[in-house]
Design a protein around this motif. Sequence first.
Motif, PDB file in Angstrom:
ATOM      1  N   ALA A 288       0.845  -1.197   0.000  1.00  0.00           N
ATOM      2  CA  ALA A 288       0.000   0.000   0.000  1.00  0.00           C
ATOM      3  C   ALA A 288       0.882   1.249   0.000  1.00  0.00           C
TER       4      ALA A 288
ATOM      5  N   GLU B 154      -6.976   2.913   3.569  1.00  0.00           N
ATOM      6  CA  GLU B 154      -6.048   1.995   2.919  1.00  0.00           C
ATOM      7  C   GLU B 154      -5.885   0.729   3.758  1.00  0.00           C
TER       8      GLU B 154
ATOM      9  N   GLY C  10      -7.041  -3.110   2.962  1.00  0.00           N
ATOM     10  CA  GLY C  10      -6.064  -4.195   2.953  1.00  0.00           C
ATOM     11  C   GLY C  10      -6.473  -5.346   3.844  1.00  0.00           C
TER      12      GLY C  10
ATOM     13  N   ALA D 236      -9.481  -7.167   2.305  1.00  0.00           N
ATOM     14  CA  ALA D 236      -9.069  -7.998   1.174  1.00  0.00           C
ATOM     15  C   ALA D 236      -8.371  -9.266   1.654  1.00  0.00           C
TER      16      ALA D 236
ATOM     17  N   PRO E 205      -5.810  -6.668  -2.885  1.00  0.00           N
ATOM     18  CA  PRO E 205      -6.013  -5.290  -2.432  1.00  0.00           C
ATOM     19  C   PRO E 205      -5.956  -4.316  -3.605  1.00  0.00           C
TER      20      PRO E 205
END
Length: 261
Positions: free
Chosen positions: A205, A243, A247, A250, A257
Amino acid sequence: MTYQNLRIEKADNGITTLLLARAEKHNAMNAQMMDELVAAAEELDNCEQTRAIILAADGETFCAGGDLKWMQAQAEKDRIGKMQEANRLAGMLKRLDNMKKPLIARVHGPAYGGGVGILSVCDLVVAADNTKFALTETRLGLIPATIGTYVVRRLGEGHARQVFMNARPFGAERAHHLGLVSLVTTPEDLHAVTQKEAEAYLNCAPGAVADAKALCQNLARMPVEDQIDYTANALADRWETTEAQAGISAFFAKETPPWRK
């Protein structure tokens, strides 16, 4: 912005190459190049397309250090003028050091003086095994003062003492032992190895990468007694980002992601 001493190449996969482009001058740094590096760092930090940056160079030399005409002009200035130019170099190194994006150096030729300073603020340095490095300032009766903050931080005092004073060139394997270089490879594999290192960040990320870099820098420069509260707050801040939420969701859903391509 139009650059005279740099070239920027943006790839569709998010890896941008920033090239020193004064090959005819062995990529020696003058005032304009330093100012352009500051501007380029700002541009790429604000570029959503850019996820990782490879710092490389045109020609046979990565960076010969300070441009001779720039150094001669410094010699002719008064003390205030000399300090202003030193602060120009210091400001450039500080801006590169503070970049939010990963900065990976690809070194194919000699890196001397200020070139070593630039490498010292990179997150990772990949060098060809025939590359030479040196801190040559004492040959001119000078010292590696402005770059010293970053070189000593990178190498540690014990290793820095070995190369700060004698101006003797050293190879890539020695640079790796000293901590300046992260990976050594053949000239033929240099591009591929550097590209692989840059691509690793594309699985992460981008906001977390930036925060992790800041975390590393702050912990290294912060009193131990302040670190517990700082890290607890930093982790709590990161948990609350969209974010991180994406993540984690996911991961549990066994999905990809959104930042992975």
